[in-house]
Design an enzyme around this catalytic site. Structure first.
Site, mmCIF file in Angstrom:
data_model
loop_
_atom_site.group_PDB
_atom_site.id
_atom_site.type_symbol
_atom_site.label_atom_id
_atom_site.label_comp_id
_atom_site.label_asym_id
_atom_site.label_seq_id
_atom_site.Cartn_x
_atom_site.Cartn_y
_atom_site.Cartn_z
ATOM 1 N N CYS A 1 0.851 -1.182 0.000
ATOM 2 C CA CYS A 1 0.000 0.000 0.000
ATOM 3 C C CYS A 1 0.886 1.231 0.000
ATOM 4 C CB CYS A 1 -0.985 0.001 1.165
ATOM 5 S SG CYS A 1 -0.269 0.418 2.755
ATOM 6 N N HIS B 1 -5.230 6.540 7.909
ATOM 7 C CA HIS B 1 -3.873 6.753 8.420
ATOM 8 C C HIS B 1 -3.141 7.683 7.473
ATOM 9 C CE1 HIS B 1 -3.885 3.156 5.843
ATOM 10 N NE2 HIS B 1 -2.687 3.549 5.435
#
Length: 705
Positions: A431, A624
């Site tokens: 990611c 996040h």
């Protein structure tokens, strides 16, 4: 041409794509009804093969009432189950009746004006009915979403024993309101819109400009934007023409998008003058596209070299022109866009024109595409020799454009020789930042891999920027797949859109089972899954990041880690935010309040969300920061905010928002446990029922494998 890079998705394109997908979802399940109606007209109308005046009386009611109502029912069900389906059907009935009333009023006005000129009433031609296909696609979401919103107003506020009474009367009363809304404003709006669209199409036909629509339709298909055009405009207009004797109960509009000729021509060009995996897979793709009607299999070939879209446009314009000149048309939509479906719906007397349009469009596309491929052959061969796999990148980009996985597209890689050869030993979940989404996704996938008996296969997580070309399989979000492909061109790439329960995980397990079957058969079956070897773990992952604990000692260690990473003060049972942005701020502010991150970290959480959604599935989102924001993290921290009534996260329901700030590896084991909790519906229910923060913390810290 270089390998496609991962630019941020255009929000406009995403919205058009989602809109088109929703329209397609309403139309496609009802194609069998459209086919049945097409067969009915083929045989029994006055110009059919076997005219039958009695049976032909079904034609009008079916297209005017049945088809719009079942489309509305389907759309309402997509949004809000049976309640949404029922109220949507009621609402569209009002739109149908309202349209008929408006047409009757207009016909009376026109007749009066006609007679005032001294002309005979027998010579007067009435306006035809407007079929409420667009009305159904408007009323379905309007009805279902509003019903769902109303139900939420009195959710959990009804006295026991009165639920059925309230549910029945509320749906009935709101259905009546929707019927009135459909009768007046919606009917007026749709009639006006259909008049404008019909006039525009008639103008294009009268001025011989209809072939120009290929300039829009062909590129839109490659980017998966065609559904909005096809199902939102062409299908409703085409059905209106097919139900009108003035158009001989047929329409050329059904062939603007469904013609399989351009795709066939492109694939034949690759089969003859292409190179590498694209050349090897093109013959099989041509069969799937032409006979199976799955047009998306040729999209990666066009994306490899966008200049090839010119070939598709040329072929599309040729097909439209041929049908215009020779009278090619269909009775009903051809879905899927197979040559078999096209021929099945071809109007009587139009077979020669339709077949010729397919042949000529394929020929023109082939000639232009072959010329483009030959002109760039030397450059393409040099790129292939340098190890650049443009075809795999194009397939991945196509899946990203589609917004979900596709067996047909995945089959291109397997058929073209790009599938993995030899046993799979290492899988990485990649990611943008490598601290949240990838950690939880890797945890879920690792558990599935180990449960399947392949404990020797490592599953780790890394940031895309840290990837090297040493992994067998790379799993990443569909929006990041192109970037991941650039970093690891030799790996098999798998795109996911749901981190917690993506069906692609099972496909990866099946891939491992197939490729490792011989080695697994020779080795004795392990009694228990082996832990992930520490020596092969990625730098971002702890030695057993996210793995299911095998002993109480591991669980105890997790409890100790959770004390520092997840504090009771960072758990909120009743979040106050009403939308996604507010929820990100609420979770981020808790991280800041814990003293573990700088205040600027919250802004980086917004930046992360803009590039790739942090929706995980199963009522969970984990916002996040970006990879660049790691310098703002003083120590790893996690916050948990529960929203009992749920919030909308890009169209997905979310009740738990977990903010993450990962400085090192000490938060990863807890993330693995969180992932395990959210894979179990009963444990999610326990979280929803929790009455204090300690219960939530205990649920994450005391998961038993």
């Amino acid at each position: 041409m270089s390998t496609p890079t991962a630019a941020p998705k255009s929000s406009a394109r995403i919205h058009v794509q989602k809109f088109g997908t929703f329209l397609s979802g309403m139309i496609m399940p009802n194609i069998p009804a459209l086919i049945a109606w097409g067969i009915l007209t083929m045989f029994f109308i006055p110009k059919g093969f076997t005219p039958n005046e009695a049976v032909a009386t079904v034609v009008g009611p079916m297209i005017h009432y049945l088809l719009p109502i079942i489309i509305a029912y389907t759309g309402g069900h997509m949004v809000y189950g049976l309640r949404g389906a029922v109220v949507a059907s009621i609402g569209v009935m009002g739109a149908i009746a309202g349209s008929d009333y408006l047409i009757a009023q207009e016909n009376a006005r026109l007749l009066e004006a006609w007679l005032a000129t001294g002309k005979a009433e027998a010579d007067f031609s009435e306006l035809g009915q407007v079929h409420m296909f667009i009305g159904a696609m408007v009323m379905a979401p309007l009805s279902a979403y509003s019903m769902r919103w109303l139900d939420k107003l009195w959710e959990n506020k009804i006295k026991a024993g009165l639920e059925m009474l309230v549910n029945m009367f509320s749906a009935g009363i709101w259905g009546f309101v929707l019927l009135i809304i459909g009768f007046y404003p919606i009917a007026w709006l749709v009639n006006g819109l259909m008049s404008i669209l019909s006039s525009a199409v008639n103008w294009l036909v009268a001025n011989n400009l209809l072939p120009l629509t290929s300039i829009i339709i062909e590129p839109a298909k490659v980017l998966f934007l065609n559904n909005a055009i096809n199902h939102g405009v062409l299908t409703p207009l085409g059905l209106a023409q097919a139900g009108d004797a003035a158009y001989n109960n047929r329409s050329i509009l059904f062939l603007l998008e469904a013609n399989p000729g351009p795709g066939l021509g492109l694939l034949l060009a690759f089969a003859l003058v292409g190179i590498g995996a694209a050349k090897a897979s093109a013959p099989g793709a041509a069969f799937i596209q032409f006979v199976g009607g799955i047009h998306e299999v040729y999209f990666p070939y066009a994306l490899m070299k966008p200049a090839l879209i010119l070939a598709l446009i040329g072929g599309g314009m040729t097909g439209v022109t041929t049908n215009m000149l020779l009278g090619g048309a269909l009775r009903a939509p051809a879905a899927p866009g197979s040559i078999l479906a096209v021929l099945a719906q071809t109007a009587p007397g139009a077979y020669f024109a339709v077949i010729l349009s397919v042949v000529l469009s394929a020929t023109v596309t082939f000639l232009i595409a072959a010329a483009i491929l030959r002109a760039s052959r030397k450059t393409d061969l040099a790129a292939e020799a340098a190890g650049e796999d443009r075809f795999a990148s194009a397939v991945s980009q196509t899946e990203a454009n589609k917004g979900k996985s596709s067996d047909a597209l995945s089959g291109l890689l397997a058929g073209g020789g790009a599938a993995h050869s030899g046993p799979i030993k290492s899988i990485v979940f990649a990611c943008d930042a490598g601290m949240g989404s990838s950690a939880m996704g890797a945890s879920v996938l690792r558990k599935k891999i180990q449960a399947a008996g392949f404990g020797d296969v490592t599953v780790v997580n890394k940031a895309i920027a840290s990837l090297d070309d040493a992994f067998d399989v790379v799993v990443s979000h569909e929006d990041l797949i192109a970037r991941a492909t650039q970093r690891t061109p030799s790996a098999v790439h798998v795109a996911v859109d749901n981190f917690m329960s993506s069906p692609r995980y099972d496909e990866v397990v099946d891939m491992v089972r197939r490729t490792n079957s011989e080695a697994a058969a020779e080795a004795p079956a392990p009694e228990a899954p082996a832990p992930v070897p520490a020596a092969t773990a990625a730098p971002e992952a702890a030695p057993t990041a996210g793995a299911v604990p095998a002993a109480v000692a591991v669980a105890d260690h997790a409890d100790e880690a959770s004390d520092s990473v997840l504090k009771l003060s960072s758990i909120v049972l009743d979040g106050t935010a009403g939308d996604k942005d507010g929820a990100i701020k609420e979770a981020g502010d808790l991280l800041v309040a814990s003293g573990n991150v700088d205040a600027g970290y919250v802004d980086s959480m917004y930046e992360r969300e803009k590039s790739v959604s942090t929706y995980m599935g199963n009522l969970l989102a984990i916002p996040h920061g970006t990879n660049e924001a790691k310098s703002m993290i003083l120590s790893s921290s996690i916050s948990v905010v529960r929203y009992p009534n749920g919030i909308d996260w890009n169209g997905n329901p979310v009740k738990f928002v977990i903010g993450i700030a990962g400085a090192g590896n000490d938060h990863l084991e807890l993330l693995g446990k969180i992932a395990e909790v959210f894979l179990d519906e009963s444990k999610i229910a326990e979280l929803e029922a929790a009455t204090d923060a300690q219960q939530i913390k205990d649920a994450f810290g005391k998961v038993n494998g």
